[in-house]
Scaffold this motif. Structure first.
Motif, PDB file in Angstrom:
ATOM      1  N   LEU A 120       0.838  -1.197   0.000  1.00 45.54           N
ATOM      2  CA  LEU A 120       0.000   0.000   0.000  1.00 45.54           C
ATOM      3  C   LEU A 120       0.877   1.253   0.000  1.00 45.54           C
ATOM      4  CD1 LEU A 120      -2.542  -1.069   2.778  1.00 45.54           C
ATOM      5  CD2 LEU A 120      -2.978  -1.018   0.317  1.00 45.54           C
TER       6      LEU A 120
ATOM      7  N   SER B  30      -5.692   3.983  -1.706  1.00 44.49           N
ATOM      8  CA  SER B  30      -5.293   2.996  -0.703  1.00 44.49           C
ATOM      9  C   SER B  30      -6.516   2.364  -0.047  1.00 44.49           C
ATOM     10  CB  SER B  30      -4.409   3.649   0.355  1.00 44.49           C
ATOM     11  OG  SER B  30      -4.007   2.705   1.334  1.00 44.49           O
TER      12      SER B  30
ATOM     13  N   GLN C  89      -7.791  -1.633   0.144  1.00 47.13           N
ATOM     14  CA  GLN C  89      -8.147  -2.308   1.398  1.00 47.13           C
ATOM     15  C   GLN C  89      -9.559  -2.896   1.310  1.00 47.13           C
ATOM     16  OE1 GLN C  89      -7.397   0.252   4.876  1.00 47.13           O
ATOM     17  NE2 GLN C  89      -5.911   1.348   3.610  1.00 47.13           N
TER      18      GLN C  89
ATOM     19  N   GLU D  41       1.624  -1.861   4.841  1.00 47.65           N
ATOM     20  CA  GLU D  41       1.614  -0.392   4.861  1.00 47.65           C
ATOM     21  C   GLU D  41       2.906   0.105   5.498  1.00 47.65           C
ATOM     22  OE1 GLU D  41      -1.882   2.676   5.474  1.00 47.65           O
ATOM     23  OE2 GLU D  41      -1.250   1.865   7.412  1.00 47.65           O
TER      24      GLU D  41
END
Length: 616
Positions: free
Chosen positions: A213, A229, A233, A247
């Motif tokens: 990410l 992002s 998710q 991340e």
């Protein structure tokens, strides 16, 4: 079976010098399967692990956290059944004066963000003992997220709390696997392989097949990147289809493992068969939150609906887990034996009551589709609409001795109901399972707003309303629909709010309570609110952010209230809709002379006009 110990004295009385886990909870201790603390601790107990409950400790006093001594395996920390900030503050960020999860509803028994506060205290007092966080607050904040109360992007709660491990989603299987690993001698830093966990590391040397990410700094500083992002998710919330997400932070990586697998029917039955006391610990006078759930039964988990403002899919996933009829019946029997049971089961349901099976035959094997919703914008061709299992549950429960009525209060997906080619469930719903009013959630009327909400268009809702009326006439019932409606959702401007007000005028209904959109972590709508972008399309979305406009949208939904006159007039003027001010039947509000109202505009009776406007 007794309550689990809540003090050192109770721990010793139950024969424990040391427990395996101390569960630190932001809620008062309620041993009922609607409370996460009760489920996790009872599951651990069933697998041979001992637990003590440290409920709502005074975070100003170290001795409260020291009273049980050092647990053998670790501390478990949860903020409670709902996010602490939602529990503490209204959508206008005003401090609430009532906490349903505390004794006698008294506010102030926990800090803001207790997951962080409790964990930091425990890490200071017990630096060598694992602290594992979970619950809804941790689950929805597992990666960087927009925080409405701070109005900024915050780090993963794993980083802010400095916990050793985060467990997200529905955690029965996860907690047992974690407990077994710790019991075998593994350290918390080695628990990097368990589904439903988030962990941090300085190296990705041994990690493969993951999605990187954008970094926390990137999403914090750029809303477009944040939206991209978030969409990644959201595409990776299914236990089977999801990939591991990574991340980056300054010098660290936060790693989200694949979600936990949905519970099988046997696993669901096991969870709800455990020996819950079904009430609050006797040390309390009264916990208000028990009122809605004490005589209710959870029959399913997960939701394949597409509501953009709801975090259920981010927490429980889209694949439905359901209990067996026999399991639900056994719980109903246990409820009838409670001393204060009056013959009424308040609810049999879940996030969406009438979702009792997977949306299609592919989901258990292949998972939910990443880029396609089951119900929105139209039902998937593979959708299987089947109420048979849920009907079997309801019939079995309402046939039990000592049960007078079984209500459904957890929410019916009216679109799914309307897609059913059989009227069997609709008929029995109307005849047996409504307490005079059926609450459903069209949420809005405007097509533009409904599209951003992930809700069906108003035409389907209107067909449902007509069919509901027909069914009531057919069975000689006098029951009413109470629609849940929301103001200021992303996509809703003043014109959309006025369109909704005109619909309410047409049906002669004024909602007693109005829900303003509340941006909470884990929802697509919150992403829209913060970024002004739809994360699916990356196109701009209108967002009402000023207090004044949100107040106007709320007031338009209650335009019949005299106190809202000025706001409604201001909204209509701003939108160029002063044609809705006047005497004609289409008008929302009458003309006003000076500081009062013209008697002519109210046919000589202001009070009766407003009374008619509130009629359901």
């Amino acid at each position: 079976m007794a309550f689990l110990p809540t003090t050192r004295e109770e721990m010793l009385e139950q024969g424990f010098e040391q427990v395996d886990f101390v569960y630190v909870n932001g809620d008062a201790y309620v041993d009922h399967p609607s409370f996460g603390c009760a489920i996790i601790t009872r599951v651990l107990q069933a697998y041979g692990y001992s637990c003590a409950i440290l409920a709502q400790p005074d975070w100003h006093k170290d001795e409260e956290f020291l009273q049980f001594g050092e647990p053998r395996l670790g501390f478990l920390v949860s903020a409670g059944n709902i996010d602490s900030m939602v529990n503490h503050y209204s959508v206008n960020k005003r401090r609430r004066d009532h906490d349903a999860y505390s004794d006698e509803g008294i506010m102030g028994k926990r800090p803001d963000r207790p997951t962080i506060v409790y964990t930091q205290i425990l890490k200071r007092l017990f630096p060598n003992k694992p602290v594992l966080i979970g619950g809804i607050e941790a689950s929805l904040r597992r990666l960087s997220h927009y925080d409405y109360w701070d109005d900024k992007v915050r780090r993963s709660i794993l980083m802010d709390s400095q916990a050793d491990l985060l467990m997200y989603g529905m955690g029965e299987n996860t907690i047992v696997e974690v407990a077994d690993a710790l019991n075998s001698g593994l350290e918390a830093k080695d628990l990097c392989y368990i589904r439903g966990t988030v962990w941090k590391t300085k190296s990705l040397e041994y990690l493969s097949d993951y999605i990187m990410l954008p970094s926390f700094e990137e999403v914090k500083n750029d809303k477009y990147t944040y939206a991209k992002s978030f969409h990644i998710q959201h595409e990776n919330i299914d236990a089977i289809a999801a990939k591991t997400l990574v991340e980056p932070y300054d010098g660290w990586y936060v790693v989200q493992n694949q979600p936990p697998l949905p519970l099988t029917q046997d696993e669901m039955d096991f969870t709800y068969s455990l020996p819950y006391e079904r009430t609050f610990h006797p040390k309390y006078k009264y916990i208000p939150a028990i009122e809605e759930v004490q005589f209710s039964i959870v029959s399913n988990r997960g939701c394949f609906g597409s509501c953009a403002f709801c975090a259920i899919t981010h927490h429980q996933g889209r694949v439905i887990s359901s209990r067996s009829v026999e399991s639900v019946v056994e719980e109903a029997k246990s409820i009838t034996k409670l001393p204060n049971f009056k013959g009424y089961i308040h609810d049999v349901g879940g996030p969406s009551a009438n979702f009792s099976k997977e949306a299609c035959n592919k989901q258990r094997e292949f998972g939910a589709c990443k880029n396609k919703e089951c119900l929105h914008p139209k039902p998937c061709n593979n959708l299987i609409v089947d109420h048979s299992h849920y009907l079997d549950m309801l019939r079995a429960v309402r046939s039990l001795p000592n049960i007078k009525k079984v209500f459904i209060r957890s929410g019916i997906r009216y679109d799914y109901l309307m897609y059913d080619k059989s009227d069997e469930f609709f008929d029995e719903l109307v005849k047996y399972h409504i307490s005079g009013q059926l609450k459903v959630a069209p949420e809005h009327i405007s097509a533009a707003v409904l599209d951003k909400m992930g809700k069906p268009r108003k035409e389907l809702y209107l067909k449902f309303v007509d069919k509901f009326k027909q069914k009531n006439e057919e069975f000689g019932m006098k029951q009413f629909i109470v629609p849940y409606l929301m103001s200021s959702h992303p996509g809703s401007d003043l014109n959309a709010a006025i369109e909704l007000a005109c619909y309410l005028k047409k049906i002669h209904y004024t909602p007693k309570q109005v829900q303003d959109f509340y941006p909470t972590p884990g929802t697509p709508a919150t992403c829209m609110y913060y970024t002004g972008l739809d994360p699916k399309t990356m196109r701009p979305v209108y967002v009402a952010k000023t207090y004044e406009e949100k107040a106007m949208q709320r007031a338009l939904m209650q335009f019949t209230y005299p106190k809202n006159y000025d706001l409604v007039y201001k909204a209509l003027k701003k939108a160029g809709r002063l044609d809705l001010v006047g005497n004609s039947p289409k008008c929302l509000i009458p003309y006003r002379k000076g500081n009062g109202y013209s008697k002519n505009n109210f046919n000589g009776n202001k009070r009766s006009e407003y009374k008619r406007g509130r009629k359901a």
